[in-house]
Write a protein that holds these residues in place. Structure first.
Motif, PDB file in Angstrom:
ATOM      1  N   PHE A  58       0.713  -1.249   0.158  1.00  0.00           N
ATOM      2  CA  PHE A  58       0.023  -0.027   0.032  1.00  0.00           C
ATOM      3  C   PHE A  58       0.840   1.213   0.050  1.00  0.00           C
ATOM      4  O   PHE A  58       2.074   1.219   0.400  1.00  0.00           O
ATOM      5  N   THR A  59       0.369   2.464  -0.513  1.00  0.00           N
ATOM      6  CA  THR A  59       0.950   3.601  -0.512  1.00  0.00           C
ATOM      7  C   THR A  59       1.104   4.109   0.824  1.00  0.00           C
ATOM      8  O   THR A  59       0.441   3.635   1.672  1.00  0.00           O
ATOM      9  N   PRO A  60       2.148   5.158   1.240  1.00  0.00           N
ATOM     10  CA  PRO A  60       2.344   5.662   2.444  1.00  0.00           C
ATOM     11  C   PRO A  60       0.776   6.428   3.180  1.00  0.00           C
ATOM     12  O   PRO A  60       0.442   5.981   3.992  1.00  0.00           O
ATOM     13  N   GLN A  61       0.242   7.083   2.066  1.00  0.00           N
ATOM     14  CA  GLN A  61      -1.224   7.631   2.397  1.00  0.00           C
ATOM     15  C   GLN A  61      -2.065   6.431   2.907  1.00  0.00           C
ATOM     16  O   GLN A  61      -2.947   6.670   3.892  1.00  0.00           O
ATOM     17  N   GLN A  62      -2.301   5.266   1.941  1.00  0.00           N
ATOM     18  CA  GLN A  62      -3.287   4.277   2.401  1.00  0.00           C
ATOM     19  C   GLN A  62      -2.611   3.637   3.862  1.00  0.00           C
ATOM     20  O   GLN A  62      -3.689   3.216   4.411  1.00  0.00           O
ATOM     21  N   VAL A  63      -1.478   3.302   4.015  1.00  0.00           N
ATOM     22  CA  VAL A  63      -0.860   2.933   5.234  1.00  0.00           C
ATOM     23  C   VAL A  63      -1.450   3.499   6.311  1.00  0.00           C
ATOM     24  O   VAL A  63      -2.047   2.933   7.428  1.00  0.00           O
ATOM     25  N   ASP A  64      -1.284   4.932   6.150  1.00  0.00           N
ATOM     26  CA  ASP A  64      -1.735   5.855   7.384  1.00  0.00           C
ATOM     27  C   ASP A  64      -3.398   5.532   7.589  1.00  0.00           C
ATOM     28  O   ASP A  64      -3.612   5.609   8.522  1.00  0.00           O
TER      29      ASP A  64
END
Length: 80
Positions: A58-64
């Motif tokens: 997942f992208t960093p934004q999705q991870v957060d």
């Protein structure tokens, strides 16, 4: 847990029936079991949850975002 597939999948009847039946597996779960899993999940650190999503690509934004959502759901379980 809503698991009923879109109606178009009725043409693949075995799949449609099996997915529809899955909706019933999350009903009538004993409260003590819910509390138990909530307590168990609350032992996960924020970093462990993030690492799981990061490992999933997942992208960093999705991870957060997903980490916040999972933490919120765990908190809901523990408020029962």
């Amino acid at each position: 847990m809503h698991n009923r597939p879109p109606f178009i999948f009725v043409f693949d009847l075995p799949y449609y029936v099996s997915r529809t039946r899955m909706q019933h597996i999350v009903k009538h779960i004993p409260r003590k079991d819910v509390k138990w899993i909530g307590q168990l999940l609350s032992q996960l650190s924020e970093q462990q949850i993030k690492d799981a999503f990061r490992a999933g690509g997942f992208t960093p934004q999705q991870v957060d975002g997903y980490t916040r959502k999972v933490r919120g759901r765990i908190a809901e379980l523990n408020r029962l």
